[in-house]
Design a protein around this motif. Structure first.
Motif, PDB file in Angstrom:
ATOM      1  N   ASP A  74      -3.388   4.547  -2.025  1.00 37.80           N
ATOM      2  CA  ASP A  74      -4.290   4.459  -0.865  1.00 37.80           C
ATOM      3  C   ASP A  74      -5.288   5.617  -0.894  1.00 37.80           C
ATOM      4  O   ASP A  74      -5.222   6.535  -0.085  1.00 37.80           O
ATOM      5  CB  ASP A  74      -3.475   4.472   0.431  1.00 37.80           C
ATOM      6  CG  ASP A  74      -4.292   3.971   1.615  1.00 37.80           C
ATOM      7  OD1 ASP A  74      -5.375   3.396   1.393  1.00 37.80           O
ATOM      8  OD2 ASP A  74      -3.855   4.158   2.760  1.00 37.80           O
ATOM      9  N   GLU A  75      -6.204   5.566  -1.830  1.00 42.17           N
ATOM     10  CA  GLU A  75      -7.191   6.627  -1.996  1.00 42.17           C
ATOM     11  C   GLU A  75      -8.337   6.460  -0.996  1.00 42.17           C
ATOM     12  O   GLU A  75      -8.666   5.343  -0.589  1.00 42.17           O
ATOM     13  CB  GLU A  75      -7.737   6.625  -3.415  1.00 42.17           C
ATOM     14  CG  GLU A  75      -6.691   6.885  -4.489  1.00 42.17           C
ATOM     15  CD  GLU A  75      -6.179   8.309  -4.469  1.00 42.17           C
ATOM     16  OE1 GLU A  75      -6.901   9.182  -3.954  1.00 42.17           O
ATOM     17  OE2 GLU A  75      -5.059   8.540  -4.950  1.00 42.17           O
ATOM     18  N   ILE A 134       0.843  -1.188   0.000  1.00 43.40           N
ATOM     19  CA  ILE A 134       0.000   0.000   0.000  1.00 43.40           C
ATOM     20  C   ILE A 134       0.881   1.242   0.000  1.00 43.40           C
ATOM     21  O   ILE A 134       2.009   1.227   0.531  1.00 43.40           O
ATOM     22  CB  ILE A 134      -0.956  -0.003   1.219  1.00 43.40           C
ATOM     23  CG1 ILE A 134      -2.114   0.981   1.020  1.00 43.40           C
ATOM     24  CG2 ILE A 134      -0.198   0.299   2.497  1.00 43.40           C
ATOM     25  CD1 ILE A 134      -3.085   0.563  -0.043  1.00 43.40           C
ATOM     26  N   GLU A 135       0.403   2.311  -0.602  1.00 46.22           N
ATOM     27  CA  GLU A 135       1.115   3.583  -0.602  1.00 46.22           C
ATOM     28  C   GLU A 135       1.444   3.984   0.836  1.00 46.22           C
ATOM     29  O   GLU A 135       0.605   3.900   1.723  1.00 46.22           O
ATOM     30  CB  GLU A 135       0.218   4.647  -1.238  1.00 46.22           C
ATOM     31  CG  GLU A 135       0.785   6.033  -1.295  1.00 46.22           C
ATOM     32  CD  GLU A 135      -0.214   7.022  -1.861  1.00 46.22           C
ATOM     33  OE1 GLU A 135       0.137   8.207  -1.954  1.00 46.22           O
ATOM     34  OE2 GLU A 135      -1.343   6.612  -2.202  1.00 46.22           O
ATOM     35  N   SER A 137     -11.427   1.959  -7.185  1.00 48.56           N
ATOM     36  CA  SER A 137     -10.256   1.787  -8.066  1.00 48.56           C
ATOM     37  C   SER A 137      -9.156   0.997  -7.371  1.00 48.56           C
ATOM     38  O   SER A 137      -8.432   0.224  -8.017  1.00 48.56           O
ATOM     39  CB  SER A 137      -9.728   3.161  -8.487  1.00 48.56           C
ATOM     40  OG  SER A 137     -10.686   3.846  -9.276  1.00 48.56           O
ATOM     41  N   LYS A 138      -9.023   1.174  -6.071  1.00 53.95           N
ATOM     42  CA  LYS A 138      -8.034   0.419  -5.291  1.00 53.95           C
ATOM     43  C   LYS A 138      -8.331  -1.081  -5.365  1.00 53.95           C
ATOM     44  O   LYS A 138      -7.432  -1.903  -5.553  1.00 53.95           O
ATOM     45  CB  LYS A 138      -8.075   0.897  -3.839  1.00 53.95           C
ATOM     46  CG  LYS A 138      -7.014   0.330  -2.928  1.00 53.95           C
ATOM     47  CD  LYS A 138      -7.266   0.710  -1.466  1.00 53.95           C
ATOM     48  CE  LYS A 138      -7.513   2.190  -1.279  1.00 53.95           C
ATOM     49  NZ  LYS A 138      -7.720   2.546   0.147  1.00 53.95           N
ATOM     50  N   ILE A 167       0.128   0.047  -4.416  1.00 56.62           N
ATOM     51  CA  ILE A 167      -1.299   0.338  -4.543  1.00 56.62           C
ATOM     52  C   ILE A 167      -1.594   1.702  -3.924  1.00 56.62           C
ATOM     53  O   ILE A 167      -1.275   1.950  -2.758  1.00 56.62           O
ATOM     54  CB  ILE A 167      -2.149  -0.747  -3.840  1.00 56.62           C
ATOM     55  CG1 ILE A 167      -1.829  -2.141  -4.402  1.00 56.62           C
ATOM     56  CG2 ILE A 167      -3.631  -0.421  -3.966  1.00 56.62           C
ATOM     57  CD1 ILE A 167      -2.165  -2.327  -5.851  1.00 56.62           C
ATOM     58  N   GLY A 197     -11.965   6.330  -5.448  1.00 54.24           N
ATOM     59  CA  GLY A 197     -10.621   5.869  -5.128  1.00 54.24           C
ATOM     60  C   GLY A 197     -10.616   4.504  -4.469  1.00 54.24           C
ATOM     61  O   GLY A 197      -9.750   3.664  -4.758  1.00 54.24           O
TER      62      GLY A 197
END
Length: 291
Positions: free
Chosen positions: A111-112, A87-88, A120-121, A109, A117
């Motif tokens: 992390d929105e 994850i970001e 989309s993740k 990935i 978001g």
């Protein structure tokens, strides 16, 4: 409060045998682990980080590589992964650089925290593990739930002021300001983040808390025990004179459920909305039980 994992499975998804049969995935980030389980691919997981608390058996049954921001590259590589999903914000940077140079496929990935978001993740994780179509269906369910949540949010007559308290240590109150995951979930739940003048997670003075006049205090609860009782919290000078103190309005929710920003996030936001506005009788999401 917690949604059953089976309710998160995409429609028509029955087989875990997608992608490469011998793939060994190390998941660095609780939301990544949660999505892989929701897709039915948990047998591919070779290791998880310590934030992988849902489902509960993820951390119990898989090797623990440590905290998401403090992983050991050597520990990850010792599991002989064929794919690392991070994850970001995973780290430290030196460890991530070593993993990137190791020759093992590393996918980061984003992390929105927005509705789109989050969806989309899920799709990005599904694409990385060769389960693009099941992930697309799961993401579509999540979009539907966010749409229903937005409808509920639009019915709130007057928004309440919420303060997210991350920790209370040595007399310092650490809160969630703008561009934090706490700020995002408060917004999804139809509240106003009174700490929006602060960037990220930072301390807030007693005077600033009093001036912010929160109607509700929000905190994480990790495990079954509350972080603090309402009596103890509102006896503190920081909170004793706030509007929240009048009715001891303290809301505590599971940390990953509240701030994980994965498939369960619309459900968590609905539950938070119901806690912030108990008199509004916020209904459960109808799409929560959709196949």
């Amino acid at each position: 409060m917690l949604a059953a994992a089976s309710l998160l499975l995409p429609a028509g998804f029955n087989s875990p045998a997608l992608g490469q049969a011998q793939e060994r995935i190390v998941a660095v980030g609780g939301v990544i682990t949660e999505v892989i389980y929701a897709l039915g691919l948990q047998d591919r997981i070779a290791g998880v980080d310590s934030t992988s608390l849902f489902p509960a058996d993820a951390l119990r049954d898989r090797p623990n590589i440590g905290y998401v921001r403090a992983v050991s590259a050597e520990g990850v590589l010792s599991l002989k992964p064929s794919l690392i999903l991070a994850i970001e914000g995973a780290g430290p940077p030196d460890a991530m650089s070593l993993l990137s140079e190791s020759g093992v496929k590393l996918v980061r990935i984003a992390d929105e925290t927005s509705a789109e978001g989050v969806a989309s993740k899920i799709e990005a994780i599904g694409s990385a593990v060769a389960a693009a179509e099941p992930a697309r269906r799961l993401a579509a369910q999540v979009r539907q739930r966010f749409d229903e949540l937005a409808t509920l949010r639009g019915r709130i007559p007057a928004k309440r002021r919420v303060l997210f308290v991350l920790s209370l240590q040595n007399g310092r109150v650490m809160v969630g300001g703008r561009n934090s995951t706490a700020d995002a979930i408060i917004g999804h739940a139809g509240g106003i983040n009174v700490a929006s003048g602060i960037e990220g997670y930072k301390p807030m003075t007693d005077e600033a808390i009093l001036a912010a006049a929160p109607d509700v205090i929000l905190m994480m609860r990790n495990g079954g025990a509350p972080t603090v009782t309402p009596d103890d919290l509102f006896a503190m000078p920081s909170f004793a004179q706030t509007p929240a103190s009048t009715n001891k309005r303290l809301v505590q929710m599971d940390g990953l459920y509240l701030l994980g920003f994965g498939p369960r996030t619309p459900l968590a936001a609905r539950d938070l909305m119901a806690a912030i506005y108990p008199e509004s009788a916020i209904p459960p999401l109808k799409t929560a039980t959709a196949p």
